[in-house]
Design a protein around this motif. Structure first.
Motif, PDB file in Angstrom:
ATOM      1  N   LEU A  46      23.615  -5.407 -24.834  1.00 41.82           N
ATOM      2  CA  LEU A  46      24.540  -6.489 -25.179  1.00 41.82           C
ATOM      3  C   LEU A  46      24.373  -7.699 -24.268  1.00 41.82           C
ATOM      4  N   GLY A  47      23.700  -7.530 -23.145  1.00 43.44           N
ATOM      5  CA  GLY A  47      23.414  -8.665 -22.269  1.00 43.44           C
ATOM      6  C   GLY A  47      24.459  -8.918 -21.206  1.00 43.44           C
ATOM      7  N   MET A  48      25.436  -8.030 -21.068  1.00 45.09           N
ATOM      8  CA  MET A  48      26.434  -8.193 -20.029  1.00 45.09           C
ATOM      9  C   MET A  48      25.887  -7.664 -18.702  1.00 45.09           C
ATOM     10  N   LYS A  49      26.505  -8.068 -17.611  1.00 48.85           N
ATOM     11  CA  LYS A  49      26.168  -7.528 -16.303  1.00 48.85           C
ATOM     12  C   LYS A  49      26.513  -6.038 -16.305  1.00 48.85           C
ATOM     13  N   VAL A  50      25.604  -5.213 -15.807  1.00 50.93           N
ATOM     14  CA  VAL A  50      25.787  -3.764 -15.886  1.00 50.93           C
ATOM     15  C   VAL A  50      26.168  -3.191 -14.523  1.00 50.93           C
ATOM     16  N   TYR A  51      27.368  -2.593 -14.484  1.00 47.94           N
ATOM     17  CA  TYR A  51      27.799  -1.834 -13.315  1.00 47.94           C
ATOM     18  C   TYR A  51      27.559  -0.356 -13.633  1.00 47.94           C
ATOM     19  N   THR A  52      27.102   0.407 -12.650  1.00 50.06           N
ATOM     20  CA  THR A  52      27.007   1.855 -12.828  1.00 50.06           C
ATOM     21  C   THR A  52      27.659   2.544 -11.640  1.00 50.06           C
ATOM     22  N   ALA A  53      28.586   3.451 -11.952  1.00 52.45           N
ATOM     23  CA  ALA A  53      29.238   4.220 -10.901  1.00 52.45           C
ATOM     24  C   ALA A  53      28.209   5.118 -10.223  1.00 52.45           C
ATOM     25  N   TYR A  54      28.272   5.160  -8.897  1.00 55.49           N
ATOM     26  CA  TYR A  54      27.357   6.025  -8.156  1.00 55.49           C
ATOM     27  C   TYR A  54      28.170   6.830  -7.158  1.00 55.49           C
ATOM     28  N   PHE A  55      27.905   8.150  -7.137  1.00 51.34           N
ATOM     29  CA  PHE A  55      28.644   9.072  -6.283  1.00 51.34           C
ATOM     30  C   PHE A  55      27.680   9.654  -5.245  1.00 51.34           C
ATOM     31  N   PRO A  56      27.678   9.143  -4.026  1.00 50.36           N
ATOM     32  CA  PRO A  56      26.713   9.623  -3.030  1.00 50.36           C
ATOM     33  C   PRO A  56      26.858  11.086  -2.665  1.00 50.36           C
ATOM     34  N   THR A  57      28.073  11.639  -2.758  1.00 48.71           N
ATOM     35  CA  THR A  57      28.289  12.983  -2.205  1.00 48.71           C
ATOM     36  C   THR A  57      28.855  13.972  -3.216  1.00 48.71           C
ATOM     37  N   ARG A  58      28.469  13.839  -4.469  1.00 46.24           N
ATOM     38  CA  ARG A  58      28.764  14.864  -5.454  1.00 46.24           C
ATOM     39  C   ARG A  58      27.808  14.727  -6.638  1.00 46.24           C
ATOM     40  N   ALA A  59      27.952  15.639  -7.597  1.00 42.80           N
ATOM     41  CA  ALA A  59      27.134  15.647  -8.819  1.00 42.80           C
ATOM     42  C   ALA A  59      25.695  16.101  -8.560  1.00 42.80           C
ATOM     43  N   HIS A  60      25.504  16.885  -7.492  1.00 35.34           N
ATOM     44  CA  HIS A  60      24.180  17.472  -7.239  1.00 35.34           C
ATOM     45  C   HIS A  60      24.360  18.912  -6.777  1.00 35.34           C
ATOM     46  N   GLU A 197      17.521   6.520  -3.081  1.00 32.71           N
ATOM     47  CA  GLU A 197      16.321   5.695  -3.201  1.00 32.71           C
ATOM     48  C   GLU A 197      15.588   5.978  -4.509  1.00 32.71           C
ATOM     49  N   GLN A 198      15.535   7.236  -4.916  1.00 38.06           N
ATOM     50  CA  GLN A 198      14.900   7.574  -6.188  1.00 38.06           C
ATOM     51  C   GLN A 198      15.717   7.041  -7.358  1.00 38.06           C
ATOM     52  N   TRP A 199      17.041   7.126  -7.250  1.00 36.29           N
ATOM     53  CA  TRP A 199      17.913   6.618  -8.327  1.00 36.29           C
ATOM     54  C   TRP A 199      17.716   5.114  -8.517  1.00 36.29           C
ATOM     55  N   LEU A 200      17.584   4.380  -7.442  1.00 35.23           N
ATOM     56  CA  LEU A 200      17.354   2.936  -7.545  1.00 35.23           C
ATOM     57  C   LEU A 200      16.068   2.643  -8.324  1.00 35.23           C
ATOM     58  N   LYS A 201      15.039   3.437  -8.083  1.00 36.81           N
ATOM     59  CA  LYS A 201      13.779   3.242  -8.799  1.00 36.81           C
ATOM     60  C   LYS A 201      13.913   3.591 -10.287  1.00 36.81           C
ATOM     61  N   ASP A 202      14.736   4.594 -10.573  1.00 36.29           N
ATOM     62  CA  ASP A 202      14.866   5.089 -11.944  1.00 36.29           C
ATOM     63  C   ASP A 202      15.833   4.286 -12.796  1.00 36.29           C
ATOM     64  N   ASN A 203      16.571   3.349 -12.193  1.00 34.29           N
ATOM     65  CA  ASN A 203      17.606   2.618 -12.938  1.00 34.29           C
ATOM     66  C   ASN A 203      17.463   1.107 -12.770  1.00 34.29           C
ATOM     67  N   PRO A 204      16.374   0.550 -13.256  1.00 35.65           N
ATOM     68  CA  PRO A 204      16.161  -0.900 -13.118  1.00 35.65           C
ATOM     69  C   PRO A 204      17.161  -1.737 -13.900  1.00 35.65           C
ATOM     70  N   GLN A 205      17.813  -1.162 -14.924  1.00 41.80           N
ATOM     71  CA  GLN A 205      18.747  -1.909 -15.761  1.00 41.80           C
ATOM     72  C   GLN A 205      20.073  -2.199 -15.070  1.00 41.80           C
ATOM     73  N   VAL A 206      20.337  -1.526 -13.959  1.00 38.72           N
ATOM     74  CA  VAL A 206      21.622  -1.672 -13.271  1.00 38.72           C
ATOM     75  C   VAL A 206      21.622  -2.934 -12.404  1.00 38.72           C
ATOM     76  N   ASP A 207      22.674  -3.735 -12.545  1.00 36.66           N
ATOM     77  CA  ASP A 207      22.821  -4.944 -11.729  1.00 36.66           C
ATOM     78  C   ASP A 207      23.689  -4.707 -10.500  1.00 36.66           C
ATOM     79  N   VAL A 208      24.703  -3.854 -10.663  1.00 35.51           N
ATOM     80  CA  VAL A 208      25.656  -3.602  -9.581  1.00 35.51           C
ATOM     81  C   VAL A 208      25.819  -2.102  -9.386  1.00 35.51           C
ATOM     82  N   VAL A 209      25.553  -1.624  -8.172  1.00 37.12           N
ATOM     83  CA  VAL A 209      25.820  -0.219  -7.842  1.00 37.12           C
ATOM     84  C   VAL A 209      27.287  -0.132  -7.432  1.00 37.12           C
TER      85      VAL A 209
END
Length: 371
Positions: A46-60, A197-209
């Protein structure tokens, strides 16, 4: 007067068409995912700025299930047990939610736990009590008749409290419980940064972490009926570990007591006057947290993304009005709009490019349902 912009719309999986419609109606210029969901490709397009929630210490869970001694921990205060003879048994988990919390029997209880005669305030000598791990009970001998006794004990947090709330509220059924982990441990800390660091490489579409948030949950403990038992948005109770306690002693020259955390059952509520041990622990913890937050922000910038902190969830150690917050390199802070006080608190945060208020409630079934 502008009729669009400065508005972020939440979305979730399989919701692209309605997201596009609401974005047009509300003039949204940014979109974010919700906890436990991903944005559809059609939403990203849609062309909007993309925020993606990131959880450093869970979901693994693939990591932490192999290192269950590296979950965050908390000092819990048992219920009071009345001595009707010279011996008394104190049940540890009575009143706590066993799917969230598990006593840590591995770290020497006689070093890290404390039994207190609450009728006098005296600490019971370690030679007068033993731990029955299988029964979840502490046996106290030489008790004073009709005195009340408690045990302050270390417990591992084995279900992330926020994911747990979302899970129970939304009825996620057999979805795997997300187990949190503590970056105070070097191996887990390395895992967290390598994974990011791997997530940053895998998610180029994200504008805001959108860090939701960092490392330590505010005090949020549930009872055996899955109800909130202890809640303190400013609380630092869920930040301890044997390693951190030992390092604190080396740095400050004195050892913290379990009582310095449970504080007669108040868990150092913000409504009680803070004492020196509590203030020293906050300083100790904040120094550690901030050094690692700064590293996460730097990695985000190197990947061409903004770093946004959610003022909630695991935000402990990142107090925005504590000196030095502006040195962390965060671009923005977002927080929930509870009332005028929280709005002002968010809006006035120094050292960031912009702040954002998240309106409540969520589109959750406890709020939106038939009728």
């Amino acid at each position: 007067m502008s009729t669009s912009g400065r508005f972020t719309i939440p979305s979730e999986s399989n919701f692209a068409e309605k997201t596009a419609e609401l974005a047009r109606l509300w003039g949204a210029d940014a979109v974010r995912n919700s906890d436990g969901t991903q944005l559809d490709d059609e939403v990203v397009a849609l062309g909007m700025k993309v925020y993606t929630a990131y959880f450093p210490t869970r979901a693994h869970n693939e990591w932490i299930t192999l290192h269950m001694d590296e979950t965050p921990q908390v000092y819990l205060l048992s219920k009071r047990a009345l001595a009707e003879s010279d011996t008394v048994d104190v049940s540890l988990m009575d009143g706590f939610f066993e799917e969230q919390l598990k006593p840590n029997f591995d770290a020497d209880p006689h070093k890290y736990w404390e039994v207190v005669d609450r009728s006098t305030g005296a600490v019971v000598p370690t030679e007068q009590w033993t731990v029955d791990a299988e029964a979840g009970v502490v046996h106290v001998s030489g008790a004073e008749l009709m005195h009340e006794y408690t045990v302050s004990f270390l417990a591992c947090i084995i279900w992330d409290p926020v994911e747990m709330y979302n899970h129970l509220t939304n009825g996620w059924g057999d979805k795997e419980h997300e187990i949190p982990f503590d970056i105070y441990h070097p191996a887990t800390r390395k895992f967290v940064f390598d994974t990011f660091e791997q997530w940053l490489k895998d998610n180029p579409q994200v504008d805001v972490v959108r860090f939701t948030t960092f490392f330590y949950q505010f005090t949020l403990l549930f009872d055996q009926k899955q109800r909130e038992k202890v809640v303190d948005w400013f609380g630092c109770a869920c930040t301890v570990s044997p390693a951190a306690l030992d390092d604190f002693e080396k740095e400050h020259g004195y050892r913290l007591r379990p009582e310095d955390f449970v504080n007669e059952g108040s868990y150092n509520s913000a409504w009680r006057v803070p004492r020196k041990p509590q203030r020293d622990w906050i300083d100790f913890l904040s120094h550690f947290v901030r050094a690692n937050v700064k590293k996460l922000a730097s990695l985000s910038h190197e990947a061409g993304k903004e770093a946004m902190m959610f003022l909630g969830d695991q935000w402990i150690g990142t107090e925005p009005y504590k000196d030095g917050f502006e040195d962390l390199g965060l671009d923005a802070v977002v927080g929930s709009i509870g009332d005028g006080t929280t709005t002002r608190m968010i809006a006035d945060i120094p050292g960031v490019k912009y702040t954002e208020g998240r309106f409540l409630p969520y589109f959750f079934p406890d709020t939106f349902y038939e009728g």
